[in-house]
Design a protein around this motif. Sequence first.
Motif, PDB file in Angstrom:
ATOM      1  N   ALA A  23       1.450  -1.220  -0.158  1.00 53.13           N
ATOM      2  CA  ALA A  23      -0.140   0.068  -0.186  1.00 53.13           C
ATOM      3  C   ALA A  23       0.558   1.107  -0.193  1.00 53.13           C
ATOM      4  O   ALA A  23       0.375   2.316  -1.153  1.00 53.13           O
ATOM      5  CB  ALA A  23      -1.064   0.277   1.040  1.00 53.13           C
ATOM      6  N   ASN A  24       1.699   0.723   1.126  1.00 52.97           N
ATOM      7  CA  ASN A  24       2.735   2.901   1.211  1.00 52.97           C
ATOM      8  C   ASN A  24       4.129   2.990  -0.193  1.00 52.97           C
ATOM      9  O   ASN A  24       3.610   3.736  -0.013  1.00 52.97           O
ATOM     10  CB  ASN A  24       3.503   2.075   1.916  1.00 52.97           C
ATOM     11  CG  ASN A  24       2.563   2.764   3.227  1.00 52.97           C
ATOM     12  OD1 ASN A  24       1.104   2.427   3.768  1.00 52.97           O
ATOM     13  ND2 ASN A  24       2.870   1.785   4.304  1.00 52.97           N
ATOM     14  N   LYS A  26       3.801   0.298  -2.775  1.00 55.31           N
ATOM     15  CA  LYS A  26       3.750   0.544  -4.070  1.00 55.31           C
ATOM     16  C   LYS A  26       2.509   1.073  -5.073  1.00 55.31           C
ATOM     17  O   LYS A  26       1.790   0.750  -5.672  1.00 55.31           O
ATOM     18  CB  LYS A  26       3.375  -1.062  -4.927  1.00 55.31           C
ATOM     19  CG  LYS A  26       4.050  -1.498  -4.199  1.00 55.31           C
ATOM     20  CD  LYS A  26       5.346  -1.472  -4.960  1.00 55.31           C
ATOM     21  CE  LYS A  26       6.664  -2.453  -4.260  1.00 55.31           C
ATOM     22  NZ  LYS A  26       8.440  -1.660  -4.733  1.00 55.31           N
ATOM     23  N   GLN A  27       1.597   2.080  -3.955  1.00 59.47           N
ATOM     24  CA  GLN A  27       0.161   2.170  -3.703  1.00 59.47           C
ATOM     25  C   GLN A  27      -1.203   1.133  -4.008  1.00 59.47           C
ATOM     26  O   GLN A  27      -1.530   1.589  -5.026  1.00 59.47           O
ATOM     27  CB  GLN A  27       0.236   3.515  -4.544  1.00 59.47           C
ATOM     28  CG  GLN A  27       0.472   4.391  -4.220  1.00 59.47           C
ATOM     29  CD  GLN A  27       2.263   5.092  -3.849  1.00 59.47           C
ATOM     30  OE1 GLN A  27       2.979   4.504  -4.700  1.00 59.47           O
ATOM     31  NE2 GLN A  27       2.811   5.067  -2.536  1.00 59.47           N
ATOM     32  N   SER A 106      -5.930   1.171  -8.188  1.00 58.31           N
ATOM     33  CA  SER A 106      -4.699   0.518  -8.437  1.00 58.31           C
ATOM     34  C   SER A 106      -4.280  -0.044  -9.932  1.00 58.31           C
ATOM     35  O   SER A 106      -5.260  -0.752 -10.279  1.00 58.31           O
ATOM     36  CB  SER A 106      -3.794   0.466  -7.127  1.00 58.31           C
ATOM     37  OG  SER A 106      -4.662  -0.673  -7.064  1.00 58.31           O
TER      38      SER A 106
END
Length: 201
Positions: A23-24, A26-27, A106
């Motif tokens: 999440a942080n 590689k979004q 994403s």
Amino acid sequence: MVYKVGITGGIGSGKTAATDYLANTKQIVIVDADVIARQVVEPGTSTLLAIVDHFGEQVLLENGTLNRQYLRQLIFNSPAEKKWLESLLHPLIRQQIIAELKQATSAYAVLVSPLLFETDQHLLVDRTLLIDVPESVQIDRACQRDNMTKEQAQRILATQMSQEEKQQRADDIINNQGSLQQLYAQLDQLHQQYLGFAHHD
């Protein structure tokens, strides 16, 4: 349709460390089955009312939220009650998971669920990843993190699908016995792979 990866692993395996990293850095959108499971029984929901109706007021804490520990004890000792609760919750959780995965923007989306295979949630994703650690490590981590006794941790493990069966069913496996750096390095490789799959999907 967004490409979907399901991540699972037993207690203390490092699922949160893995999904936080994706999440942080590689979004990647993370849909968390545990978070959804809590949301569907929040105060004011018809689901919580149904649970109180069935089990009685003692399943609530003083602040009106669900007393999970009490409920866990109840269903731990009664397969019939466990079945009743699961037949109420699992369809609701599933609906919400599907809705959140659909909204993901994403490159691919991740569904993280401790019961990915047990609840057939693996059918909602295109590929599955098991974060794997030996049982002894799981027990140590669970005791440290959740202030559990060894016996409690072992009991939880005993109710989950065996590591061997999860290993056979997962498409990808990360061994998370080492450092966070080693976990991230393995995730970096899989991330590239998943981007490739998403691209061709």
